[in-house]
Write an enzyme that holds these catalytic residues in place. Structure first.
Site, PDB file in Angstrom:
ATOM      1  N   LYS A  20       6.924 -13.051  -0.917  1.00 41.80           N
ATOM      2  CA  LYS A  20       5.819 -12.138  -1.214  1.00 41.80           C
ATOM      3  C   LYS A  20       4.839 -12.034  -0.036  1.00 41.80           C
ATOM      4  O   LYS A  20       4.509 -10.943   0.423  1.00 41.80           O
ATOM      5  CB  LYS A  20       5.102 -12.609  -2.486  1.00 41.80           C
ATOM      6  CG  LYS A  20       3.861 -11.848  -2.836  1.00 41.80           C
ATOM      7  CD  LYS A  20       4.133 -10.409  -3.250  1.00 41.80           C
ATOM      8  CE  LYS A  20       2.843  -9.645  -3.309  1.00 41.80           C
ATOM      9  NZ  LYS A  20       2.929  -8.387  -3.964  1.00 41.80           N
ATOM     10  N   GLU A  76      -0.179   0.147  -5.986  1.00 40.81           N
ATOM     11  CA  GLU A  76      -1.104   0.897  -6.832  1.00 40.81           C
ATOM     12  C   GLU A  76      -0.750   2.376  -6.706  1.00 40.81           C
ATOM     13  O   GLU A  76      -0.327   2.823  -5.643  1.00 40.81           O
ATOM     14  CB  GLU A  76      -2.556   0.664  -6.381  1.00 40.81           C
ATOM     15  CG  GLU A  76      -3.049  -0.701  -6.765  1.00 40.81           C
ATOM     16  CD  GLU A  76      -4.517  -0.914  -6.437  1.00 40.81           C
ATOM     17  OE1 GLU A  76      -5.278   0.064  -6.391  1.00 40.81           O
ATOM     18  OE2 GLU A  76      -4.881  -2.082  -6.225  1.00 40.81           O
ATOM     19  N   LEU A 100       5.224   4.009   8.597  1.00 42.25           N
ATOM     20  CA  LEU A 100       5.002   4.327  10.007  1.00 42.25           C
ATOM     21  C   LEU A 100       4.011   5.476  10.143  1.00 42.25           C
ATOM     22  O   LEU A 100       4.043   6.215  11.113  1.00 42.25           O
ATOM     23  CB  LEU A 100       6.331   4.685  10.683  1.00 42.25           C
ATOM     24  CG  LEU A 100       7.292   3.525  10.972  1.00 42.25           C
ATOM     25  CD1 LEU A 100       8.543   4.037  11.680  1.00 42.25           C
ATOM     26  CD2 LEU A 100       6.631   2.433  11.830  1.00 42.25           C
ATOM     27  N   GLU A 131       5.458  -9.876  -7.785  1.00 38.81           N
ATOM     28  CA  GLU A 131       5.470  -8.446  -8.101  1.00 38.81           C
ATOM     29  C   GLU A 131       5.227  -7.672  -6.803  1.00 38.81           C
ATOM     30  O   GLU A 131       4.395  -8.055  -6.003  1.00 38.81           O
ATOM     31  CB  GLU A 131       4.351  -8.176  -9.118  1.00 38.81           C
ATOM     32  CG  GLU A 131       4.248  -6.757  -9.571  1.00 38.81           C
ATOM     33  CD  GLU A 131       5.561  -6.216 -10.089  1.00 38.81           C
ATOM     34  OE1 GLU A 131       6.011  -6.693 -11.126  1.00 38.81           O
ATOM     35  OE2 GLU A 131       6.132  -5.319  -9.443  1.00 38.81           O
ATOM     36  N   PHE A 132       5.967  -6.595  -6.610  1.00 40.02           N
ATOM     37  CA  PHE A 132       5.824  -5.830  -5.368  1.00 40.02           C
ATOM     38  C   PHE A 132       5.273  -4.429  -5.616  1.00 40.02           C
ATOM     39  O   PHE A 132       5.430  -3.540  -4.794  1.00 40.02           O
ATOM     40  CB  PHE A 132       7.179  -5.733  -4.647  1.00 40.02           C
ATOM     41  CG  PHE A 132       7.735  -7.077  -4.260  1.00 40.02           C
ATOM     42  CD1 PHE A 132       7.310  -7.697  -3.093  1.00 40.02           C
ATOM     43  CD2 PHE A 132       8.632  -7.736  -5.069  1.00 40.02           C
ATOM     44  CE1 PHE A 132       7.793  -8.948  -2.734  1.00 40.02           C
ATOM     45  CE2 PHE A 132       9.129  -8.992  -4.727  1.00 40.02           C
ATOM     46  CZ  PHE A 132       8.701  -9.596  -3.551  1.00 40.02           C
ATOM     47  N   CYS A 163      -4.495  -6.092  -1.362  1.00 39.80           N
ATOM     48  CA  CYS A 163      -3.352  -6.968  -1.054  1.00 39.80           C
ATOM     49  C   CYS A 163      -3.204  -7.271   0.426  1.00 39.80           C
ATOM     50  O   CYS A 163      -3.290  -8.439   0.827  1.00 39.80           O
ATOM     51  CB  CYS A 163      -2.077  -6.363  -1.608  1.00 39.80           C
ATOM     52  SG  CYS A 163      -2.076  -6.383  -3.405  1.00 39.80           S
TER      53      CYS A 163
HETATM   54  C1  UDX Z   1       0.834  -3.123  -1.240  1.00 42.74           C
HETATM   55  C2  UDX Z   1       2.362  -3.294  -1.176  1.00 42.74           C
HETATM   56  O1  UDX Z   1       2.956  -2.065  -0.791  1.00 42.74           O
HETATM   57  C3  UDX Z   1       2.903  -3.781  -2.513  1.00 42.74           C
HETATM   58  O2  UDX Z   1       4.304  -4.022  -2.398  1.00 42.74           O
HETATM   59  C4  UDX Z   1       2.194  -5.060  -2.899  1.00 42.74           C
HETATM   60  O3  UDX Z   1       2.643  -5.531  -4.140  1.00 42.74           O
HETATM   61  C5  UDX Z   1       0.683  -4.830  -2.932  1.00 42.74           C
HETATM   62  O4  UDX Z   1       0.245  -4.335  -1.668  1.00 42.74           O
HETATM   63  P1  UDX Z   1      -0.856  -1.298  -2.192  1.00 42.74           P
HETATM   64  O5  UDX Z   1      -1.943  -2.175  -1.646  1.00 42.74           O
HETATM   65  O6  UDX Z   1      -0.980  -0.729  -3.553  1.00 42.74           O
HETATM   66  O7  UDX Z   1       0.548  -2.083  -2.170  1.00 42.74           O
HETATM   67  O8  UDX Z   1      -0.740  -0.061  -1.189  1.00 42.74           O
HETATM   68  P2  UDX Z   1       0.282   0.525  -0.122  1.00 42.74           P
HETATM   69  O9  UDX Z   1       0.788   1.814  -0.625  1.00 42.74           O
HETATM   70  O10 UDX Z   1       1.269  -0.454   0.321  1.00 42.74           O
HETATM   71  O11 UDX Z   1      -0.733   0.825   1.081  1.00 42.74           O
HETATM   72  C6  UDX Z   1      -1.541  -0.193   1.650  1.00 42.74           C
HETATM   73  C7  UDX Z   1      -2.433   0.349   2.734  1.00 42.74           C
HETATM   74  O12 UDX Z   1      -1.679   0.690   3.872  1.00 42.74           O
HETATM   75  C8  UDX Z   1      -3.212   1.608   2.350  1.00 42.74           C
HETATM   76  O13 UDX Z   1      -4.541   1.495   2.819  1.00 42.74           O
HETATM   77  C9  UDX Z   1      -2.482   2.718   3.068  1.00 42.74           C
HETATM   78  O14 UDX Z   1      -3.321   3.798   3.389  1.00 42.74           O
HETATM   79  C10 UDX Z   1      -2.014   1.998   4.320  1.00 42.74           C
HETATM   80  N1  UDX Z   1      -0.818   2.604   4.944  1.00 42.74           N
HETATM   81  C11 UDX Z   1       0.369   2.585   4.283  1.00 42.74           C
HETATM   82  C12 UDX Z   1      -0.899   3.160   6.217  1.00 42.74           C
HETATM   83  O15 UDX Z   1      -1.977   3.165   6.830  1.00 42.74           O
HETATM   84  N2  UDX Z   1       0.223   3.677   6.774  1.00 42.74           N
HETATM   85  C13 UDX Z   1       1.429   3.682   6.152  1.00 42.74           C
HETATM   86  O16 UDX Z   1       2.412   4.158   6.744  1.00 42.74           O
HETATM   87  C14 UDX Z   1       1.503   3.114   4.864  1.00 42.74           C
END
Ligand code: UDX
Length: 429
Positions: free
Chosen positions: A202, A153, A248, A149-150, A258
């Site tokens: 994954k 949250e 980015l 699953e991708f 995750c």
């Molecule tokens: C992530 C993956 O995106 C998802 O595909 C997988 O199934 C689970 O892990 P999630 O942990 O819900 O999802 O959050 P995500 O929106 O990906 O952000 C992860 C972290 O990266 C957050 O702390 C966010 O603040 C940070 N982030 C994200 C950045 O610092 N910069 C960015 O450009 C994007």
């Protein structure tokens, strides 16, 4: 087609509700009886936009139980969505998966596909198959599959119903055809492969995204040192289609349940297989440095941290969730407290969760309450309500008009015009 979902955490519950929305009868199974009792009454144990509405809409197609033997009998496909938390070594702890598979094997009476949906290290499917063969009572046919699953949250429903791709790792035509049938209502490319490749996709996807964040964060440090502006640099890089503009956004680093754990688990499994994935170690290191750098910025702005009051806006690891797991706020606040600072903090959703992890903090009722008598204001999570604050009011409430923006939600020029001293990430200091 009938489905059983074992584990009603973020992935399991969202998947259950989305499969019901796709038209299937779904049984959600969880060992937590309080959670199951709540779900039967329509009470959602997590904050996820739209989930409650979708659960209510599909309640006729959803059943909940604490019993694996009872919940799986009618299912054609069983999805395992239980937790795979990190051990101290960084390895994924697969003991819950082992327990669940043992229960499936001992009670299964007809053919089913047993699917890993939780994030697991490559070759877990092989172990699951061996365990099934060992524990199965009688001659019952089964298939093992991997269908990671991708979902993100806070965007979990959208991501589940509109995925970029559906990855299916199978070993038989029978399982492959059932999956093709299952996902007919969803318009997305199917990547059908063997189980090992699906498992690896994954871990590699999450690690790549984390790497992208650490890359831009490292570039942001060079921006600060050179006078470049990371927002323009990221725009300039991201418009190259081969790179892409997502992920980015420079900031104080990634958190959540995750990326940090999957990076570690991927490194560990690679190492066990005989490859030292040093690149991923560097990704983690840069992520840690961003938090330390943020605390340094605060110290730089205030000189001494001892007895200063730091206002923190945002505690959850990202907006749209109450999730505090591996939230950068935890390390940042702990470091500030160690230096003798006092903390006033507010988060629109994560206050209750935060109280369990972060002690000796004055929890405030909103951003203005945080600003009152604080020596500076720090943006840690980029919730919309912080972007839309009345900054004149904030300035009057603060002891000194200083904003340290860990998520670059403000324009330096505009903020400075209002009389603030402003520090962002990767922006000329
Ligand atoms: C992530 C993956 O995106 C998802 O595909 C997988 O199934 C689970 O892990 P999630 O942990 O819900 O999802 O959050 P995500 O929106 O990906 O952000 C992860 C972290 O990266 C957050 O702390 C966010 O603040 C940070 N982030 C994200 C950045 O610092 N910069 C960015 O450009 C994007």
């Amino acid at each position: 087609m009938k489905l059983a979902i074992i584990g009603t955490g973020h992935v399991g519950l969202v998947s259950a509700v989305c499969f019901a929305e796709m038209g299937y009868e779904v049984t959600g199974i969880d060992s937590d009886s309080k959670k199951i009792e709540g779900l039967k009454k329509g009470i959602i144990p997590i904050y996820e936009e739209g989930l409650k509405e979708l659960l209510d809409k599909n309640k006729q197609k959803l059943k909940f139980t604490t019993s694996i033997p009872e919940g799986i009998q009618e299912a054609d496909i069983i999805f395992i969505c239980v937790g795979t938390p990190p051990k101290t070594s960084g390895d994924a702890d697969l003991s819950i998966i082992e327990d669940v598979v043992t229960q499936i094997a001992s009670s299964m009476k007809s053919y089913k596909i047993i699917v890993e949906k939780s994030t697991v290290p490559v070759q877990t499917g092989k172990r699951v198959k061996q365990l099934m063969e060992m524990k199965l009572k009688g001659k019952v046919e089964f298939d093992i599959a991997s269908n990671p699953e991708f979902l993100r949250e806070a965007k979990a429903i959208y991501d589940s119903l509109h995925p970029d791709r559906i990855v299916i790792g199978v070993e038989s035509e029978r399982a492959k055809n059932l999956f093709i049938e299952l996902y007919k209502p969803i318009n997305a490319p199917l990547v059908i492969t063997n189980i090992e490749s699906a498992e690896l996709i994954k871990h590699a996807s999450n690690s790549f995204l984390a790497m992208k964040i650490s890359f831009i964060n490292a570039v942001s440090t060079v921006c600060e040192l050179s006078g470049a502006d990371i927002r323009k640099v990221a725009e300039g890089i991201g418009l190259d289609k081969r790179i892409g503009k997502d992920f980015l956004n420079a900031g104080i680093g990634f958190g959540g349940f995750c990326f940090p754990k999957d990076l570690k688990a991927f490194r560990r499994i690679a190492s066990k297989l005989g490859y030292e994935f040093g690149l991923l170690e560097e990704v983690e290191k840069i992520n840690e440095e961003m938090k330390i750098g943020f605390v340094d910025k605060i110290e730089n702005a205030l000189w001494n941290l001892k007895d200063k009051t730091i206002g923190i806006l945002g505690l959850a690891f990202k907006p749209g969730t109450e999730d505090m797991r591996y939230a950068p706020s935890i390390d940042i606040i702990s470091a500030l407290q160690e230096s003798g600072a006092k903390i006033r903090a507010y988060d629109p959703e994560a206050m209750e969760e935060a109280k369990g992890v972060l002690k000796d903090i004055t929890y405030c009722k909103d951003a203005y309450d945080v600003a009152k008598d604080s020596d500076c204001l720090c943006i840690v999570t980029e919730w919309d309500e912080f972007k839309n604050m009345d900054l004149k009011k904030i300035k009057d409430l603060l002891r000194s008009p200083i904003i340290i923006d860990g998520r670059n939600i403000f324009e330096k020029e505009k903020i400075e015009k209002l009389g603030f001293k402003y520090k962002g990430i990767g922006i000329k200091q």
